[in-house]
Design an enzyme around this catalytic site. Structure first.
Site, PDB file in Angstrom:
ATOM      1  N   GLU A 118       0.801  -1.227   0.000  1.00 57.59           N
ATOM      2  CA  GLU A 118       0.000   0.000   0.000  1.00 57.59           C
ATOM      3  C   GLU A 118       0.829   1.270   0.000  1.00 57.59           C
ATOM      4  OE1 GLU A 118      -0.997  -2.670   1.479  1.00 57.59           O
ATOM      5  OE2 GLU A 118      -3.093  -2.908   0.871  1.00 57.59           O
TER       6      GLU A 118
ATOM      7  N   HIS B 215     -10.862  -4.618  10.469  1.00 56.53           N
ATOM      8  CA  HIS B 215     -11.390  -4.432   9.116  1.00 56.53           C
ATOM      9  C   HIS B 215     -12.675  -3.625   9.098  1.00 56.53           C
ATOM     10  CE1 HIS B 215      -8.534  -7.664   8.387  1.00 56.53           C
ATOM     11  NE2 HIS B 215      -8.635  -7.417   7.098  1.00 56.53           N
TER      12      HIS B 215
END
Lengths: 331, 422
Positions: A61, A130
């Protein structure tokens, strides 16, 4: 005529149309190409546009977000997907320090026309790491624009606006909304349809109380409003659409009319979107029209638990919104 | 003095013609340091050249070029490396000299202004490392792209920003290249993307710029610079991977000045072979104190990228005379003796000067004149930087967004608002 379109398909159409319209636009992220997208948002795009325009990245990322920002600085118009915004934390330095601030630091010499998009906030049973909402995190930063669509029209129009915008835009989608179908007007189906960034939408007019929300909770507010309507309480439901720059004027005008305010969001309460709305209402003309303190409905102030009963009670449900409305109206 | 057409590197016996390159004859200098003979005078060189000399020599007659040996680069995953000889013309030499001297004096002036508290905040000076930015610029095109970290004043200059705009940015004036909004670490110009404050973040950015180069298909490359300290950042390894995978035309350049702030390379890195850090990416280790060695190496690397082979890593071994920044005296983690030794034996400007003088590419007087001109330029730039007004308060909110209708930005309280335009 009017069509029933899921949020997923609306996003897919927006990407397809913008890839076609401007050859500088390209999409990168994990699984966006050959897998058709982790949530199938980019289905069919790699097949249509190929390796140059739709790029699968390794699980890096910080690296690929930085690469995307650099590409934007050099004149391309990347759409950088985070599989969820939880993973954007690995790359957040690139979003804030490289993307958001560069136009200002360079006195306008280096614009960064990039879109960061992906699902944000709670899903179903994906647990604490998450499920975080980043609206307040990104909404905090000057130099960014932050949008949070609810309906298919929002999703399509805001994504197109975001891609056409010459500034870094963070688009906070919602995984649970991807499969939900909404009516898309004929106008909204056109290739030139855009939803302006920085303008809220009144989804349901009302007179007794203002409900302000963004993303999935907008739907909960509309549901709460129809339940309350049976009891004679007419709620005005405002869909913020944009977190930053926030359209506080629409909220103020509504509060001047209804005299009551409840904000609803999925994120944690402290330093959140609702907190910002309440602070701004206090600073503006609408304060004098409040008949009761403004109230916030938010996610519970805990990391998201896994068990269904716990998770369900960690996000603002319709019943929580109704309760807040009645408390505010003292009924 | 007429600019002579370029001749092939001369050997002992082959300098003929009216303006024979007779001082250049036989000039295979070991590392370009030791003077073999004096400036002028017929008592030099070889039999053959002495024969032709008498008819053409005059006082102002310099050689048009000379050939120098440069240190061989250490190679990683490369069969061949850059040339170990470099031809430098007189014009090139004068230009490199002037540029390096300008950067040197500009940085020393910044030191002075900082101590007078006219420059505030962070100030990371580049003196000692001039051969890197000048050697790089000599090997690339203005249409190529470059990005570096915060020790950026040298590159800001070589990429085209005038000294006065650099100094005025350091002093926070409206005439600064970022109108006072950026400061030392955030200066930009065409094809130069700063000036970046977050260690290592500029490397993925650089690879992204390289991606754009490849995407647009204009045969441009990007150089992404970082230090020995930044070399340990994870995002750099992520970037190596993607650059190699996608064959991005990116040169990763590690300016190894032996210290990441106060931490020596030995204390920070399990492997100090920074040119090998790219693993599957070929690499070169270069003498970063020699402007010609840097130039030849970057030419080689640029060719590698332009030919579609993908990225390449370069390590430039260099040295900074100042501490990490102006708040670091730079002597707690290294000795004054070490600094002095580098200054006396490896200073890039001295090395170039000696080479030029010893090979009749320039005279001592001529170079002194350049020094005087440079000092004057820096003084004038500093004068501008200290007298130019600060940016007007009304511009505080400007440039938040690009290409956006005007809007208002909140100040320290709800009643103070600033207009934002771009």
């Amino acid at each position: 005529g009017v069509a029933q379109v899921t949020v997923r398909d609306a996003l897919n159409q927006a990407l397809d149309e913008e890839l076609e319209r401007d050859e500088r636009v390209f999409l990168l992220g994990e699984e966006v190409a050959q897998y058709d997208g982790a949530y199938k948002i980019s289905r069919g795009l790699w097949k249509k546009y190929g390796d140059k325009r739709v790029i699968d990245t390794p699980i890096s990322e910080m690296g690929f977000a930085g690469i995307a920002v650099g590409a934007a600085m050099a004149g391309l118009r990347p759409v950088c997907e985070f599989m969820t915004f939880n993973f954007s934390m690995q790359a957040i330095d690139q979003v804030i320090n490289s993307a958001a601030k560069t136009c200002y630091m360079s006195a306008g010499a280096i614009p960064v026309p990039i879109v960061f998009r992906g699902p944000n906030g709670a899903s179903a049973g994906v647990a604490a790491q998450h499920s975080q909402c980043f609206a307040a995190w990104y909404g905090h930063c000057p130099g960014l624009k932050v949008v949070s669509p609810w309906s298919a029209e929002d999703a399509k129009g805001l994504l197109k606006s975001a891609i056409r915008d010459d500034n870094p835009v963070v688009m906070l989608e919602n995984e649970l909304l991807y499969g939900v179908a909404f009516e898309l007007s004929e106008q909204a189906q056109s290739k030139d349809f855009v939803v302006p960034i920085g303008k809220a939408k009144i989804e349901r007019p009302g007179t007794h109380i203002t409900l302000v929300a963004h993303s999935r909770p907008v739907g909960h507010c509309i549901e709460a409003a129809s339940v309350l309507a049976k009891e004679g309480v007419e709620c005005e439901v405002i869909n913020l659409r944009t977190i930053r720059p926030m359209d506080i004027e629409t909220v103020e005008a509504s509060v001047v009319k209804t005299n009551h305010l409840v904000t609803v969001e999925g994120g944690w309460p402290q330093f959140g979107v609702g907190a910002e709305i309440c602070a701004r209402i206090m600073e503006g003309p609408a304060f004098n029209y409040l008949d009761a303190p403004a109230v916030r409905c938010t996610g519970a102030d805990v990391p998201m638990p896994y068990a269904k009963i716990l998770e369900d009670n960690c996000t603002p449900q319709v019943k929580d919104i109704i309760f807040a409305v009645k408390k505010t109206l003292n009924i | 003095m007429a600019n002579q057409s370029k001749q092939s590197p001369p050997s002992h016996n082959t300098t003929f013609g009216p303006k024979a390159n007779w001082f250049a004859a036989g000039l295979r200098m070991p590392n370009g340091h030791a003077p073999l003979y004096g400036l002028y005078g017929p008592g030099a060189v070889s039999e053959a050249s002495r024969v032709m000399v008498a008819s053409s020599r005059n006082y102002a007659d310099f050689a048009s070029e000379a050939t120098f040996e440069v240190k061989k680069c250490d190679l990683h995953r490369l069969e061949e490396g850059p040339s170990t000889t470099a031809v430098m013309t007189r014009d090139e030499g004068l230009q490199y000299y002037k540029t390096m001297q300008t950067i040197r004096r500009m940085e020393l002036k910044s030191d002075q202004l900082y101590k007078q508290k006219i420059i505030r905040g962070f100030c990371h000076l580049y003196d000692g490392q001039e051969a890197c930015c000048v050697g790089i610029e000599a090997a690339i095109k203005p249409t190529d792209h470059l990005i570096t970290a915060y020790r950026a004043h040298g590159f800001t200059y070589t990429r085209g920003v005038p000294v006065r705009e650099i100094l005025a940015e350091l002093t926070g004036r409206k005439g600064g290249c970022a109108k006072g909004k950026g400061g030392s670490m955030h200066m930009y110009t065409k094809n130069f993307y700063g000036g970046n404050g977050i260690v290592g973040a500029q490397v993925p950015l650089g690879a992204g710029i390289a991606l754009a180069c490849k995407y647009f298909g204009r045969n441009e490359i990007c150089l992404a610079l970082y230090g020995d300290g930044a070399a340990n950042q994870g995002q750099i390894f992520e970037t190596y991977n993607m650059a190699a995978l996608w064959k991005l035309p990116c040169i990763f350049v590690c300016e190894n000045n032996r210290y990441g702030m106060g931490t020596s390379v030995e204390r920070a890195a399990a492997s100090t072979d920074y040119y090998k850090r790219g693993d599957y990416i070929p690499g070169l280790r270069v003498d970063g104190m020699d402007v010609l060695c840097v130039r030849e190496a970057v030419k080689f690397a640029a060719e590698h990228c332009r030919s579609g082979k993908g990225p390449i890593v370069m390590e430039l071994q260099t040295y900074r005379y100042h501490g990490h920044s102006m708040s670091d005296p730079g002597i707690s983690y290294r000795t004054r003796e070490e600094i002095q030794e580098v200054r006396s034996k490896s200073d890039p400007i001295t090395m170039l000067k000696d080479r030029m003088v010893n090979n009749n590419l320039a005279s001592v007087e001529e170079l002194k004149e350049i020094d005087v001109a440079v000092r004057k330029e820096i003084e004038e730039a500093a004068q501008f930087a200290t007298t130019d007004p600060e940016p007007p308060l009304e511009e505080l909110g400007h440039h938040i967004y690009y290409n956006e209708p005007p809007f208002e930005v909140r100040g320290p309280n709800q009643w103070i608002r600033y207009k934002s335009v771009n």
